[in-house]
Scaffold this motif. Sequence first.
Motif, PDB file in Angstrom:
ATOM      1  N   LEU A   1       0.859  -1.182   0.000  1.00  0.00           N
ATOM      2  CA  LEU A   1       0.000   0.000   0.000  1.00  0.00           C
ATOM      3  C   LEU A   1       0.894   1.230   0.000  1.00  0.00           C
ATOM      4  CD1 LEU A   1      -2.522  -1.145   2.776  1.00  0.00           C
ATOM      5  CD2 LEU A   1      -2.569  -1.644   0.315  1.00  0.00           C
ATOM      6  N   GLU A   2       0.976   1.893  -1.137  1.00  0.00           N
ATOM      7  CA  GLU A   2       1.823   3.077  -1.274  1.00  0.00           C
ATOM      8  C   GLU A   2       0.981   4.283  -0.865  1.00  0.00           C
ATOM      9  OE1 GLU A   2       4.064   5.194  -4.939  1.00  0.00           O
ATOM     10  OE2 GLU A   2       4.488   3.052  -4.708  1.00  0.00           O
ATOM     11  N   ILE A   3       0.994   4.567   0.427  1.00  0.00           N
ATOM     12  CA  ILE A   3       0.023   5.513   0.969  1.00  0.00           C
ATOM     13  C   ILE A   3       0.429   6.971   0.800  1.00  0.00           C
ATOM     14  CG2 ILE A   3      -0.911   3.834   2.594  1.00  0.00           C
ATOM     15  CD1 ILE A   3       0.711   5.154   4.817  1.00  0.00           C
ATOM     16  N   THR A   4       1.629   7.227   0.336  1.00  0.00           N
ATOM     17  CA  THR A   4       2.060   8.611   0.131  1.00  0.00           C
ATOM     18  C   THR A   4       3.233   8.660  -0.834  1.00  0.00           C
ATOM     19  OG1 THR A   4       2.802  10.648   1.230  1.00  0.00           O
ATOM     20  CG2 THR A   4       3.647   8.557   2.108  1.00  0.00           C
ATOM     21  N   SER A   5       3.388   9.800  -1.494  1.00  0.00           N
ATOM     22  CA  SER A   5       4.570  10.069  -2.315  1.00  0.00           C
ATOM     23  C   SER A   5       5.502  11.053  -1.630  1.00  0.00           C
ATOM     24  CB  SER A   5       4.153  10.628  -3.686  1.00  0.00           C
ATOM     25  OG  SER A   5       3.401   9.671  -4.401  1.00  0.00           O
ATOM     26  N   SER A   6       5.125  11.456  -0.429  1.00  0.00           N
ATOM     27  CA  SER A   6       5.938  12.402   0.333  1.00  0.00           C
ATOM     28  C   SER A   6       7.106  11.674   0.998  1.00  0.00           C
ATOM     29  CB  SER A   6       5.082  13.086   1.395  1.00  0.00           C
ATOM     30  OG  SER A   6       5.827  14.018   2.144  1.00  0.00           O
ATOM     31  N   CYS A   7       8.262  12.318   0.994  1.00  0.00           N
ATOM     32  CA  CYS A   7       9.455  11.723   1.604  1.00  0.00           C
ATOM     33  C   CYS A   7      10.408  12.844   1.984  1.00  0.00           C
ATOM     34  CB  CYS A   7      10.132  10.753   0.640  1.00  0.00           C
ATOM     35  SG  CYS A   7      11.523   9.838   1.344  1.00  0.00           S
ATOM     36  N   GLN A   8      11.149  12.657   3.069  1.00  0.00           N
ATOM     37  CA  GLN A   8      12.120  13.669   3.482  1.00  0.00           C
ATOM     38  C   GLN A   8      13.360  13.648   2.590  1.00  0.00           C
ATOM     39  OE1 GLN A   8      11.149  11.023   5.353  1.00  0.00           O
ATOM     40  NE2 GLN A   8      10.876  11.582   7.507  1.00  0.00           N
ATOM     41  N   LEU A   9      13.573  12.554   1.874  1.00  0.00           N
ATOM     42  CA  LEU A   9      14.748  12.388   1.029  1.00  0.00           C
ATOM     43  C   LEU A   9      14.380  12.647  -0.432  1.00  0.00           C
ATOM     44  CD1 LEU A   9      16.007   9.047   2.620  1.00  0.00           C
ATOM     45  CD2 LEU A   9      16.357  11.394   3.443  1.00  0.00           C
ATOM     46  N   THR A  10      15.394  12.926  -1.260  1.00  0.00           N
ATOM     47  CA  THR A  10      15.141  13.126  -2.688  1.00  0.00           C
ATOM     48  C   THR A  10      15.725  12.015  -3.545  1.00  0.00           C
ATOM     49  OG1 THR A  10      17.136  14.491  -2.921  1.00  0.00           O
ATOM     50  CG2 THR A  10      15.062  15.634  -2.432  1.00  0.00           C
ATOM     51  N   CYS A  11      16.765  11.338  -3.072  1.00  0.00           N
ATOM     52  CA  CYS A  11      17.369  10.202  -3.783  1.00  0.00           C
ATOM     53  C   CYS A  11      17.470  10.477  -5.287  1.00  0.00           C
ATOM     54  CB  CYS A  11      16.586   8.934  -3.513  1.00  0.00           C
ATOM     55  SG  CYS A  11      16.585   8.435  -1.773  1.00  0.00           S
ATOM     56  N   PRO A  12      18.313  11.407  -5.703  1.00  0.00           N
ATOM     57  CA  PRO A  12      18.337  11.848  -7.093  1.00  0.00           C
ATOM     58  C   PRO A  12      18.714  10.784  -8.110  1.00  0.00           C
ATOM     59  CG  PRO A  12      20.212  12.731  -5.865  1.00  0.00           C
ATOM     60  CD  PRO A  12      19.281  12.138  -4.862  1.00  0.00           C
ATOM     61  N   GLY A  13      19.393   9.719  -7.687  1.00  0.00           N
ATOM     62  CA  GLY A  13      19.805   8.694  -8.647  1.00  0.00           C
ATOM     63  C   GLY A  13      19.016   7.418  -8.557  1.00  0.00           C
ATOM     64  N   GLN A  14      17.917   7.432  -7.789  1.00  0.00           N
ATOM     65  CA  GLN A  14      17.099   6.227  -7.679  1.00  0.00           C
ATOM     66  C   GLN A  14      15.672   6.638  -7.364  1.00  0.00           C
ATOM     67  OE1 GLN A  14      19.149   4.164  -4.356  1.00  0.00           O
ATOM     68  NE2 GLN A  14      17.394   4.780  -3.125  1.00  0.00           N
ATOM     69  N   CYS A  15      14.967   5.895  -6.563  1.00  0.00           N
ATOM     70  CA  CYS A  15      13.573   6.089  -6.161  1.00  0.00           C
ATOM     71  C   CYS A  15      12.612   5.770  -7.298  1.00  0.00           C
ATOM     72  CB  CYS A  15      13.285   7.488  -5.634  1.00  0.00           C
ATOM     73  SG  CYS A  15      11.625   7.575  -4.870  1.00  0.00           S
ATOM     74  N   TYR A  16      12.100   4.556  -7.282  1.00  0.00           N
ATOM     75  CA  TYR A  16      11.146   4.102  -8.293  1.00  0.00           C
ATOM     76  C   TYR A  16       9.895   4.973  -8.302  1.00  0.00           C
ATOM     77  CZ  TYR A  16       8.804   2.169  -4.251  1.00  0.00           C
ATOM     78  OH  TYR A  16       8.182   2.041  -3.037  1.00  0.00           O
ATOM     79  N   ALA A  17       9.522   5.541  -7.125  1.00  0.00           N
ATOM     80  CA  ALA A  17       8.288   6.312  -7.008  1.00  0.00           C
ATOM     81  C   ALA A  17       8.485   7.792  -7.297  1.00  0.00           C
ATOM     82  CB  ALA A  17       7.703   6.143  -5.605  1.00  0.00           C
ATOM     83  N   GLU A  18       9.746   8.218  -7.473  1.00  0.00           N
ATOM     84  CA  GLU A  18      10.066   9.628  -7.671  1.00  0.00           C
ATOM     85  C   GLU A  18       9.424  10.483  -6.578  1.00  0.00           C
ATOM     86  OE1 GLU A  18      10.553  10.919 -11.853  1.00  0.00           O
ATOM     87  OE2 GLU A  18       9.463   9.089 -12.352  1.00  0.00           O
ATOM     88  N   ALA A  19       9.557   9.999  -5.345  1.00  0.00           N
ATOM     89  CA  ALA A  19       8.992  10.690  -4.185  1.00  0.00           C
ATOM     90  C   ALA A  19       9.910  11.830  -3.750  1.00  0.00           C
ATOM     91  CB  ALA A  19       8.802   9.696  -3.045  1.00  0.00           C
ATOM     92  N   GLY A  20       9.418  12.656  -2.832  1.00  0.00           N
ATOM     93  CA  GLY A  20      10.232  13.748  -2.328  1.00  0.00           C
ATOM     94  C   GLY A  20       9.446  14.665  -1.423  1.00  0.00           C
ATOM     95  N   PRO A  21      10.108  15.665  -0.854  1.00  0.00           N
ATOM     96  CA  PRO A  21       9.454  16.568   0.111  1.00  0.00           C
ATOM     97  C   PRO A  21       8.283  17.359  -0.460  1.00  0.00           C
ATOM     98  CG  PRO A  21      11.843  16.735   0.264  1.00  0.00           C
ATOM     99  CD  PRO A  21      11.552  15.917  -0.960  1.00  0.00           C
ATOM    100  N   SER A  22       8.284  17.587  -1.756  1.00  0.00           N
ATOM    101  CA  SER A  22       7.223  18.400  -2.345  1.00  0.00           C
ATOM    102  C   SER A  22       6.028  17.575  -2.814  1.00  0.00           C
ATOM    103  CB  SER A  22       7.773  19.201  -3.534  1.00  0.00           C
ATOM    104  OG  SER A  22       8.209  18.335  -4.570  1.00  0.00           O
ATOM    105  N   GLN A  23       6.106  16.260  -2.676  1.00  0.00           N
ATOM    106  CA  GLN A  23       5.024  15.393  -3.134  1.00  0.00           C
ATOM    107  C   GLN A  23       3.957  15.238  -2.053  1.00  0.00           C
ATOM    108  OE1 GLN A  23       5.021  14.339  -6.358  1.00  0.00           O
ATOM    109  NE2 GLN A  23       6.889  15.590  -6.470  1.00  0.00           N
ATOM    110  N   GLY A  24       2.760  14.875  -2.457  1.00  0.00           N
ATOM    111  CA  GLY A  24       1.651  14.749  -1.522  1.00  0.00           C
ATOM    112  C   GLY A  24       1.294  13.308  -1.226  1.00  0.00           C
ATOM    113  N   HIS A  25       0.111  13.123  -0.642  1.00  0.00           N
ATOM    114  CA  HIS A  25      -0.327  11.795  -0.230  1.00  0.00           C
ATOM    115  C   HIS A  25      -1.217  11.109  -1.261  1.00  0.00           C
ATOM    116  CE1 HIS A  25       1.482  12.802   3.512  1.00  0.00           C
ATOM    117  NE2 HIS A  25       0.574  13.702   3.844  1.00  0.00           N
TER     118      HIS A  25
END
Length: 286
Positions: free
Chosen positions: A17-41
């Motif tokens: 259950l991918e309940i949010t796209s928000s994340c404190q990290l940006t992981c510029p060279g990975q992250c399958y979900a392209e999540a980050g601090p500016s993303q929402g739920h």
Amino acid sequence: MTVLDTRPTAPIDFLSLEITSSCQLTCPGQCYAEAGPSQGHGSMTTTDWHRLIGEAADLGTRTVQFIGGEPTLHPDFAELVEHALSVELDVRVHSNFYKVRARHWPLFEDPRVSVATSYYSDDAAQHDAITGRAGSHAATRASIVEAVRRGVRLRVAIVDHGDGQRAEQARDEIQALGVSAVTIDPVRAVGRAAGGLLPSTSSLCGRCAQGKAAVLPDGRVAPCEMGRFLGTGNVREASLASVLTSPEWAQARASVPARMSADPCGPDCGPSDDSSSGGGTCQPMG
């Protein structure tokens, strides 16, 4: 009267259950979900997630994984975990362990809950460069130490980008801290790791939709987190059972090429491995 059986022909034992796209990290060279601090739920509401968890339990799902983004950032994370436990589901939480709130530690200590996290290097500067967040190495390492102290069931995946990354040393470090379930997983070309290329099923381990599925923040159902580009159907508009019995779902399953070798799952999929050996095969628990 004939009653139609709407249960999936292939049961989903493990549902992410991918309940949010928000994340404190940006992981510029990975992250399958392209999540980050500016993303929402996402557009799935807490009510939607509650209903979905109940449907999954009714279909015979045994384990749900809360993932993101960083799932603990969802305002109703604890409520959703407790609901899953109340319908007798086992729970896995995939957290970056950057910051663990005090109120979440008791949840993680529940024997029906296990936690997975990713780690990158024993070198703080190298780790922080991969996550895109200064101080993430120290914070994540401290959380791992605390989890071990509390007896939390913890699995750690060392995500290996190559190019001199200190992956082996990171594994040694985590094992020395008292974590026995540690794997090294290669980055797969999905999300930011694809470098702008179109996603391809060749990047998948070949076991997507084999006893597992993922629900994305907008309600789409995918064969797994890494195979999000194969998302089909939407649980905001239809029941989980109807999505999993649809021709579109069958087509998505069939589009994942089978692999003869025991290739490990990729970076963020590795911690959700459910094999009894913990070897990164992504097979459902037996």
